[in-house]
Scaffold this motif. Structure first.
Motif, PDB file in Angstrom:
ATOM      1  N   TYR A 169      57.841  39.746  32.113  1.00  0.00           N
ATOM      2  CA  TYR A 169      56.920  40.585  32.881  1.00  0.00           C
ATOM      3  C   TYR A 169      56.795  40.085  34.317  1.00  0.00           C
ATOM      4  CZ  TYR A 169      54.937  43.867  29.491  1.00  0.00           C
ATOM      5  OH  TYR A 169      54.747  44.910  28.622  1.00  0.00           O
ATOM      6  N   MET A 170      56.627  38.765  34.485  1.00  0.00           N
ATOM      7  CA  MET A 170      56.380  38.223  35.821  1.00  0.00           C
ATOM      8  C   MET A 170      57.636  38.187  36.680  1.00  0.00           C
ATOM      9  SD  MET A 170      53.551  35.188  35.464  1.00  0.00           S
ATOM     10  CE  MET A 170      54.620  34.116  34.505  1.00  0.00           C
ATOM     11  N   PHE A 171      58.723  37.638  36.122  1.00  0.00           N
ATOM     12  CA  PHE A 171      59.914  37.394  36.941  1.00  0.00           C
ATOM     13  C   PHE A 171      60.970  38.486  36.808  1.00  0.00           C
ATOM     14  CE2 PHE A 171      58.450  32.978  35.732  1.00  0.00           C
ATOM     15  CZ  PHE A 171      57.738  32.798  36.903  1.00  0.00           C
ATOM     16  N   GLY A 172      60.956  39.189  35.683  1.00  0.00           N
ATOM     17  CA  GLY A 172      61.923  40.255  35.508  1.00  0.00           C
ATOM     18  C   GLY A 172      61.419  41.588  36.040  1.00  0.00           C
ATOM     19  N   LEU A 173      60.168  41.922  35.724  1.00  0.00           N
ATOM     20  CA  LEU A 173      59.593  43.198  36.137  1.00  0.00           C
ATOM     21  C   LEU A 173      58.713  43.083  37.376  1.00  0.00           C
ATOM     22  CD1 LEU A 173      58.599  44.569  32.597  1.00  0.00           C
ATOM     23  CD2 LEU A 173      60.703  44.978  33.879  1.00  0.00           C
ATOM     24  N   GLY A 174      58.445  41.842  37.809  1.00  0.00           N
ATOM     25  CA  GLY A 174      57.647  41.660  39.020  1.00  0.00           C
ATOM     26  C   GLY A 174      56.187  42.022  38.866  1.00  0.00           C
ATOM     27  N   ILE A 175      55.638  41.835  37.653  1.00  0.00           N
ATOM     28  CA  ILE A 175      54.240  42.168  37.400  1.00  0.00           C
ATOM     29  C   ILE A 175      53.395  40.895  37.445  1.00  0.00           C
ATOM     30  CG2 ILE A 175      52.611  43.113  35.707  1.00  0.00           C
ATOM     31  CD1 ILE A 175      54.881  44.857  34.670  1.00  0.00           C
ATOM     32  N   PRO A 176      52.425  40.803  38.347  1.00  0.00           N
ATOM     33  CA  PRO A 176      51.616  39.584  38.501  1.00  0.00           C
ATOM     34  C   PRO A 176      50.562  39.475  37.405  1.00  0.00           C
ATOM     35  CG  PRO A 176      50.835  41.241  40.017  1.00  0.00           C
ATOM     36  CD  PRO A 176      52.012  41.856  39.303  1.00  0.00           C
ATOM     37  N   LEU A 177      50.918  38.917  36.282  1.00  0.00           N
ATOM     38  CA  LEU A 177      50.023  38.877  35.132  1.00  0.00           C
ATOM     39  C   LEU A 177      48.720  38.139  35.406  1.00  0.00           C
ATOM     40  CD1 LEU A 177      52.438  38.227  32.120  1.00  0.00           C
ATOM     41  CD2 LEU A 177      51.325  40.364  32.764  1.00  0.00           C
ATOM     42  N   PHE A 178      48.789  37.086  36.206  1.00  0.00           N
ATOM     43  CA  PHE A 178      47.621  36.220  36.378  1.00  0.00           C
ATOM     44  C   PHE A 178      46.955  36.375  37.741  1.00  0.00           C
ATOM     45  CE2 PHE A 178      50.464  34.162  33.315  1.00  0.00           C
ATOM     46  CZ  PHE A 178      49.621  34.088  32.221  1.00  0.00           C
ATOM     47  N   ILE A 179      47.347  37.409  38.480  1.00  0.00           N
ATOM     48  CA  ILE A 179      46.639  37.758  39.712  1.00  0.00           C
ATOM     49  C   ILE A 179      45.712  38.905  39.357  1.00  0.00           C
ATOM     50  CG2 ILE A 179      46.820  38.526  42.100  1.00  0.00           C
ATOM     51  CD1 ILE A 179      48.060  35.820  41.680  1.00  0.00           C
ATOM     52  N   ASP A 180      44.438  38.598  39.124  1.00  0.00           N
ATOM     53  CA  ASP A 180      43.500  39.603  38.642  1.00  0.00           C
ATOM     54  C   ASP A 180      42.961  40.439  39.796  1.00  0.00           C
ATOM     55  OD1 ASP A 180      43.758  38.824  36.024  1.00  0.00           O
ATOM     56  OD2 ASP A 180      42.107  37.393  36.116  1.00  0.00           O
ATOM     57  N   SER A 181      43.086  41.734  39.647  1.00  0.00           N
ATOM     58  CA  SER A 181      42.488  42.663  40.594  1.00  0.00           C
ATOM     59  C   SER A 181      42.122  43.922  39.832  1.00  0.00           C
ATOM     60  CB  SER A 181      43.456  42.993  41.733  1.00  0.00           C
ATOM     61  OG  SER A 181      44.535  43.778  41.233  1.00  0.00           O
ATOM     62  N   ASN A 182      41.278  44.714  40.416  1.00  0.00           N
ATOM     63  CA  ASN A 182      40.817  45.923  39.748  1.00  0.00           C
ATOM     64  C   ASN A 182      41.669  47.130  40.133  1.00  0.00           C
ATOM     65  OD1 ASN A 182      39.275  47.338  37.992  1.00  0.00           O
ATOM     66  ND2 ASN A 182      37.472  47.483  39.316  1.00  0.00           N
ATOM     67  N   GLU A 183      42.912  46.892  40.494  1.00  0.00           N
ATOM     68  CA  GLU A 183      43.806  47.988  40.835  1.00  0.00           C
ATOM     69  C   GLU A 183      44.298  48.672  39.577  1.00  0.00           C
ATOM     70  OE1 GLU A 183      46.904  46.448  43.209  1.00  0.00           O
ATOM     71  OE2 GLU A 183      45.583  45.626  44.725  1.00  0.00           O
ATOM     72  N   GLN A 184      44.664  49.936  39.706  1.00  0.00           N
ATOM     73  CA  GLN A 184      45.157  50.688  38.561  1.00  0.00           C
ATOM     74  C   GLN A 184      46.681  50.856  38.622  1.00  0.00           C
ATOM     75  OE1 GLN A 184      42.961  51.220  36.194  1.00  0.00           O
ATOM     76  NE2 GLN A 184      41.535  50.242  37.614  1.00  0.00           N
ATOM     77  N   GLN A 185      47.354  50.053  39.447  1.00  0.00           N
ATOM     78  CA  GLN A 185      48.791  50.205  39.614  1.00  0.00           C
ATOM     79  C   GLN A 185      49.568  49.509  38.509  1.00  0.00           C
ATOM     80  OE1 GLN A 185      49.874  49.046  43.615  1.00  0.00           O
ATOM     81  NE2 GLN A 185      47.797  49.465  44.309  1.00  0.00           N
ATOM     82  N   HIS A 186      48.992  48.447  37.945  1.00  0.00           N
ATOM     83  CA  HIS A 186      49.724  47.647  36.973  1.00  0.00           C
ATOM     84  C   HIS A 186      49.265  47.987  35.558  1.00  0.00           C
ATOM     85  CE1 HIS A 186      51.526  45.441  40.220  1.00  0.00           C
ATOM     86  NE2 HIS A 186      50.355  45.048  40.673  1.00  0.00           N
ATOM     87  N   HIS A 187      49.553  49.213  35.127  1.00  0.00           N
ATOM     88  CA  HIS A 187      49.168  49.617  33.783  1.00  0.00           C
ATOM     89  C   HIS A 187      49.915  48.807  32.732  1.00  0.00           C
ATOM     90  CE1 HIS A 187      46.545  53.014  34.681  1.00  0.00           C
ATOM     91  NE2 HIS A 187      47.368  53.351  35.656  1.00  0.00           N
TER      92      HIS A 187
END
Length: 307
Positions: A169-187
């Motif tokens: 998820y983090m390095f392959g898909l570029g999804i910041p799992l542990f950067i918490d924000s209230n954005e709705q972009q990272h479903h």
């Protein structure tokens, strides 16, 4: 909130991160500014100080008890207890580092480091969780090398798969799992946390069901373990509910999820110590079997001997 793409120098990995544009975490050589950022920025003063003081207090407690604990371990010769005590120390230090470096989450240039630190810290705590569950399902205190190998092998396999999935998820898909924000972009991120919490809630719920079924005899007859399962089931159920709300864009869900994270990093390791190790490191030099005898006597198992 705005998305930035942070790349680590010399690394093929890139992680999009969420950063607060109002954050004052700029490059500064002033000690006062650095201390202010460390305590007040990102999640806020109460959040940061609570995590730091709680994790530091537990590490200091372990250090204060270290001499007596090592003596007890050397006399007890329990492979499970020795290995678990060592793992507890390692994870406690990782958790202390994680709590102290909260500002990295909102600092430009530190996002990759924060994600890696978070991955190792949460994986270490998950390893303790899984190994305790694996031990719990064995039904009693096992001290043999075979029991240790079996318990830790199962735990390492499960946690290894969890680390692999999160790394994809983090390095392959570029999804910041542990950067918490209230954005709705990272479903996808929140969907992963939903699945993660769902699995843990189901496991703790199953063990809780066992305590109230005909299979209760297969579990340790100790109130501390039952209380541990109830607490962990409740915490994971709340986290699951919070993740579900966050996926649907509810601000309260994000606040509730953040609260469960604070509770987990603040109280889980002390809870684990009280549940699993405290009796072993009791003040007097009684054997652990005496604890079981006292609990059974209080429950009235030996009343017939006096008739």
């Amino acid at each position: 909130m705005r998305n930035l793409l942070q790349e680590s120098p010399g690394s093929p990995f890139s992680i999009p991160i969420s950063q607060n544009p109002n954050s004052s975490l700029k490059e500064s050589g002033l000690l006062g500014s650095g201390l202010h950022n460390w305590l007040f920025e990102c999640h806020g003063f109460l959040h940061n100080v609570t995590l730091i003081l709680a994790s530091l207090a537990f590490v200091l407690y372990l250090a204060f008890q270290a001499k007596k604990s090592v003596t007890k371990l050397s006399h007890g010769r329990s492979y499970i207890m020795i290995a678990y005590y060592g793992c507890l120390w390692l994870v406690s230090l990782l958790n202390l580092s994680w709590c102290c470096f909260q500002a990295w989450e909102c600092t430009a240039g530190k996002e990759l480091t924060w994600n890696i630190l978070s991955l190792f810290t949460t994986s270490g705590m998950l390893f303790l969780e899984v190994s305790l569950i694996a031990f719990l399902l064995q039904g009693n205190y096992a001290s043999g090398l075979e029991a240790l190998t079996r318990t830790f092998a199962v735990s390492a396999l499960i946690v290894g798969l969890d680390i692999l999935l999160k790394a994809i998820y983090m390095f392959g898909l570029g999804i910041p799992l542990f950067i918490d924000s209230n954005e709705q972009q990272h479903h996808m991120k929140w969907s992963l946390w939903v699945v993660h919490r769902l699995v843990l809630t189901a496991v703790y719920g199953f063990i809780l069901f066992m305590y109230h079924s005909k299979w209760r005899e297969r579990l340790p007859a100790r109130p501390a373990f039952y209380k541990y399962i109830v607490i962990m089931f409740t915490l994971n159920a709340l986290a699951l509910f919070a993740c579900g709300l966050t996926v649907n864009g509810t601000d309260f869900g994000f606040w509730l999820y953040s609260t469960t994270i604070v509770c987990y990093h603040t109280f889980y390791l002390p809870l684990l110590y009280v549940t699993f190790l405290a009796d072993f490191f009791q003040e007097d030099d009684l054997h652990l079997e005496n604890v079981y005898y006292s609990e059974m006597k209080d429950a009235g198992f030996f009343d017939a001997d006096w008739e």
